[in-house]
Design an enzyme around this catalytic site. Structure first.
Site, PDB file in Angstrom:
ATOM      1  CB  THR A 190      -0.865  -0.011   1.278  1.00  0.00           C
ATOM      2  OG1 THR A 190      -1.678  -1.175   1.270  1.00  0.00           O
ATOM      3  CG2 THR A 190      -1.722   1.225   1.377  1.00  0.00           C
ATOM      4  NE  ARG A 218      -7.358  -8.600   2.558  1.00  0.00           N
ATOM      5  CZ  ARG A 218      -6.430  -7.636   2.600  1.00  0.00           C
ATOM      6  NH1 ARG A 218      -6.187  -6.894   1.543  1.00  0.00           N
ATOM      7  NH2 ARG A 218      -5.752  -7.421   3.723  1.00  0.00           N
ATOM      8  CB  VAL A 219     -12.446  -5.268   1.199  1.00  0.00           C
ATOM      9  CG1 VAL A 219     -12.169  -3.801   1.500  1.00  0.00           C
ATOM     10  CG2 VAL A 219     -13.213  -5.398  -0.115  1.00  0.00           C
ATOM     11  CG  ASP A 221      -5.516  -1.545   6.197  1.00  0.00           C
ATOM     12  OD1 ASP A 221      -5.111  -2.374   5.351  1.00  0.00           O
ATOM     13  OD2 ASP A 221      -4.833  -0.577   6.549  1.00  0.00           O
ATOM     14  N   GLY A 242       0.691  -2.760   5.293  1.00  0.00           N
ATOM     15  CA  GLY A 242       0.915  -4.092   5.834  1.00  0.00           C
ATOM     16  C   GLY A 242      -0.340  -4.937   5.810  1.00  0.00           C
ATOM     17  CB  THR A 243      -1.260  -8.081   7.564  1.00  0.00           C
ATOM     18  OG1 THR A 243      -0.074  -8.698   7.077  1.00  0.00           O
ATOM     19  CG2 THR A 243      -2.398  -9.077   7.480  1.00  0.00           C
ATOM     20  N   GLY A 244      -3.740  -5.847   6.398  1.00  0.00           N
ATOM     21  CA  GLY A 244      -4.879  -5.008   6.769  1.00  0.00           C
ATOM     22  C   GLY A 244      -5.765  -5.576   7.847  1.00  0.00           C
TER      23      GLY A 244
END
Length: 331
Positions: A190, A218-219, A221, A242-244
Site C-alpha cells: 500500500t 477480500r477487502v 484496511d 501491511g496486513t490489513g
C-alpha cells in the site's frame, strides 16, 4: 542507537503513562516543528509520489490535491506491483483495488473492490465530493466511475498474469510475506500519504490492490476510514500499510490520532498503536504492519512490527527514506 524490543516497549510505556481519555491534546509548542509544507508516505515508491505532491505543496497548493496527485504516481506505475496498474491479482486472477481519501474537515470518500480503473484514489475523491456516501464498492463503484468519465482499462499486465499462473500451478494457499518489497527488490505494498500544506491544512490518501493472491472478494484496511487512514485537521493524521486484517481489528490509524490527541508525539503514538496490536492479536509475529503519522505542527513519526519498514519524507530541509522503529528490531 538501534531500537531493541525492550527499548521499544520502554519508550512506548513512558509515552502512555499518565494519559487519560479525557486529557486534551498537548499544545503544539511541545512538539518539534517542521517548516510547512510536509509530506510523508509509505515505502520506497513514496519517493516519486512525494515529489509529485511537493510540486503542488511548494506552490502553495491544497494538501488534498497533493495527496491525490502523489499516490496517482504509484497507481500508474506498473513496477509498483501492489497499487493500480500492474498490480498482483487476487487468487482468481482479478486485479481489485481499494482506496480512500480524507481532508482536514473530516470529509472522506472511499472505494472498495473496484476493478478496471487505474486511479481508484480519484474515484474515492469524487465519492467524497459528489455523493452523500463515504464508500462505494464493486460494480456500483465501477458504474459510478464510468458515469464520471473514467475509462475502463485492463490492469493485469502480462508479467502479473504469468506470475499468477505460476502461483496457481503450485496450488499454493494464500499466506502473507513479510517485507516482500525487500526480499524481491520490488516496490511493494500500500501507498499511504499524509500532507500538510502551507496553510496548515492536513489531508491523507491511501490506495492499494491489497495482498497478493488474496481470496477473491477480500477487502483490506485501505478503504476503511479509521483503519487504513484517519485525519483530524485539528490534531493530525495517520495511515497504515501491511496486513490489513490486523489494522482493521484495532482501528489502527484512528488509534494513532487519538494517542496524539492525548498528548503523544507522532512517533510515540505509532509505537503505542503497534504495541496494541501485539497485545490484542495472537499471531501478530507472522505479519508486518507499519504506521506513519503527521501532527498538525509538522512533526512526523512511524513504527512497525517487523524491521524493514521504510517511509518517505519530504520537507524543506530533507528528502529521502527513513526506517521506522520496529517491535522486532534486529540486534
Amino acid at each position: 542507537m538501534k531500537t531493541t524490543r525492550r527499548s521499544f516497549l520502554a519508550k512506548t510505556s513512558l509515552g502512555i503513562a499518565g494519559l487519560s481519555l479525557t486529557k486534551v491534546a498537548a499544545p503544539v509548542s511541545l512538539f518539534s516543528k517542521n517548516e510547512l509544507p510536509v509530506v510523508i508516505s509509505t515505502w520506497r515508491h513514496g519517493l516519486p509520489a512525494n515529489e509529485a505532491a511537493w510540486e503542488i505543496l511548494a506552490n502553495g497548493g491544497y494538501a488534498l490535491d497533493a495527496v491525490e496527485a502523489g499516490v496517482k504516481v504509484s497507481e500508474a506505475d506498473p513496477n509498483v506491483t501492489t497499487v493500480g496498474y500492474g498490480a498482483i491479482p487476487d487468487a482468481s486472477g482479478k486485479v481489485t483495488l481499494d482506496a480512500c481519501i480524507m481532508d482536514e474537515k473530516g470529509r472522506a470518500g472511499s472505494v472498495a473492490y473496484l476493478q478496471h480503473i487505474k486511479h481508484p484514489i480519484s474515484v474515492a475523491r469524487l465519492v467524497m465530493e459528489k455523493t452523500p456516501h463515504v464508500m462505494l464498492s464493486g460494480k456500483g463503484a465501477l458504474q459510478f466511475a464510468l458515469e464520471n468519465g473514467f475509462g475502463k482499462e485492463k490492469l493485469l499486465t502480462p508479467e502479473m498474469r504469468k506470475r499468477w499462473k505460476e502461483w496457481k500451478k503450485e496450488e499454493r494457499q494464500f499466506s502473507p510475506e513479510i517485507n516482500i518489497e525487500n526480499k524481491r527488490l520490488e516496490n511493494h505494498d500500500t501507498i499511504s500519504m499524509l500532507a500538510l500544506d502551507k496553510e496548515g491544512r492536513l489531508c491523507g490518501a491511501c490506495t492499494t490492490s491489497g495482498l497478493a493472491f488474496k481470496m477473491h472478494g477480500r477487502v483490506g484496511d485501505s478503504p476503511i476510514i479509521g483503519a487504513g487512514l484517519f485525519v483530524d485537521g485539528e490534531i493530525g493524521g495517520a495511515a497504515a500499510t501491511g496486513t490489513g486484517e490486523l489494522v482493521m481489528k484495532t482501528l489502527g490509524s484512528f488509534l494513532v490520532v487519538e494517542f496524539m490527541r492525548n498528548g503523544m508525539s507522532p512517533s510515540d503514538a505509532c509505537n503505542a498503536a503497534i504495541l496494541r496490536i501485539t497485545e490484542k492479536i495472537p499471531d501478530y509475529q507472522e505479519h508486518q504492519v507499519g504506521f506513519i503519522a503527521l501532527h498538525k505542527s509538522g512533526e512526523t513519526g512511524a513504527a512497525s512490527i517487523q524491521p524493514g519498514f521504510e517511509y518517505a519524507l519530504k520537507t524543506k530541509n530533507f528528502a529521502g527514506l527513513k526506517e521506522a522503529d520496529a517491535w522486532f528490531k534486529k540486534w
